[in-house]
Design a protein around this motif. Structure first.
Motif, PDB file in Angstrom:
ATOM      1  N   HIS A 153       0.676  -1.326  -0.004  1.00 55.20           N
ATOM      2  CA  HIS A 153      -0.069  -0.040  -0.013  1.00 55.20           C
ATOM      3  C   HIS A 153       1.010   1.195  -0.032  1.00 55.20           C
ATOM      4  CE1 HIS A 153      -3.324  -2.527   1.275  1.00 55.20           C
ATOM      5  NE2 HIS A 153      -2.444  -3.212   2.002  1.00 55.20           N
ATOM      6  N   ASP A 154       0.827   2.130  -1.154  1.00 53.45           N
ATOM      7  CA  ASP A 154       1.657   3.086  -1.303  1.00 53.45           C
ATOM      8  C   ASP A 154       0.864   4.345  -0.543  1.00 53.45           C
ATOM      9  OD1 ASP A 154       4.045   1.927  -2.083  1.00 53.45           O
ATOM     10  OD2 ASP A 154       3.344   2.124  -4.283  1.00 53.45           O
ATOM     11  N   LEU A 155       1.063   4.939   0.623  1.00 52.17           N
ATOM     12  CA  LEU A 155       0.324   5.848   0.860  1.00 52.17           C
ATOM     13  C   LEU A 155       0.728   7.416   0.998  1.00 52.17           C
ATOM     14  CD1 LEU A 155      -1.373   4.033   3.948  1.00 52.17           C
ATOM     15  CD2 LEU A 155      -2.093   4.049   1.686  1.00 52.17           C
ATOM     16  N   ALA A 156      -0.127   8.342   0.872  1.00 50.70           N
ATOM     17  CA  ALA A 156       0.282   9.880   1.031  1.00 50.70           C
ATOM     18  C   ALA A 156      -0.430  10.509   2.076  1.00 50.70           C
ATOM     19  CB  ALA A 156       0.001  10.474  -0.330  1.00 50.70           C
ATOM     20  N   PRO A 157      -0.128  11.737   2.608  1.00 55.64           N
ATOM     21  CA  PRO A 157      -0.918  12.116   3.692  1.00 55.64           C
ATOM     22  C   PRO A 157      -2.447  11.957   3.560  1.00 55.64           C
ATOM     23  CG  PRO A 157       1.015  13.549   3.109  1.00 55.64           C
ATOM     24  CD  PRO A 157       0.913  12.470   2.076  1.00 55.64           C
ATOM     25  N   GLY A 158      -3.086  11.655   4.580  1.00 55.79           N
ATOM     26  CA  GLY A 158      -4.470  11.619   4.641  1.00 55.79           C
ATOM     27  C   GLY A 158      -4.831  10.218   4.371  1.00 55.79           C
TER      28      GLY A 158
END
Length: 159
Positions: free
Chosen positions: A84-89
């Protein structure tokens, strides 16, 4: 057990205290924002601030569900055989019994909130942490073998 309201009908808030002070853990900083003692051991909330490239060892929680919320930076979470490549939020879930880890991808590092349910795992982090003496301090050396040895009491294991 239900949450207990204050006499005015509001629910309690938890202000910063020495108990919530940051500490070093495996090369990054952590702090406990909400303890099991404050929630009837239903959940704990922690914040992790980690440098670029930070990646805790792949591991398994036998007792806790874990939810990660990226506050700042870019982080890849590995849960079982999924990435899972996540960014802010954005949010990821690590079910109990499933191997997981993460990798901080952003050059500026990352800040992550993590909810553990049920609580008490926050005591593992505290027991293996080193207090931050002052802002800007460099993380101290850590003994991964000692951290791994203490994990057994909290039903954590290497994956």
């Amino acid at each position: 057990m239900t949450a207990r309201a204050e006499p005015d009908g509001s629910f309690p808030t938890f202000a910063p205290t020495a108990e919530r002070a940051p500490f070093w853990f495996l090369g990054g900083q952590a702090r406990v924002l909400l303890t099991g003692a404050e929630t009837g051991n239903r959940l704990a909330l922690m914040e992790f601030v980690a440098p670029a490239g930070h990646a805790p060892p792949h591991h398994v929680h036998e007792d806790e569900e874990e939810v990660w919320f990226v506050l700042d930076g870019e982080v890849t979470f590995f849960v079982g055989d999924r990435r899972h490549d996540l960014a802010p939020g954005q949010v990821a879930h690590g079910p109990r019994g499933v191997p997981h880890s993460y990798l901080v991808r952003s050059a500026q590092g990352a800040r992550i909130a993590a909810v553990f349910s049920p609580a008490c795992i926050e005591e593992f982090f505290r027991a293996n942490g080193t207090p931050v003496a002052e802002a800007g301090d460099m993380p101290p050396e850590f003994d991964l073998a000692a951290v791994a040895a203490s994990a057994k009491a909290f039903r954590l294991s290497a994956a």
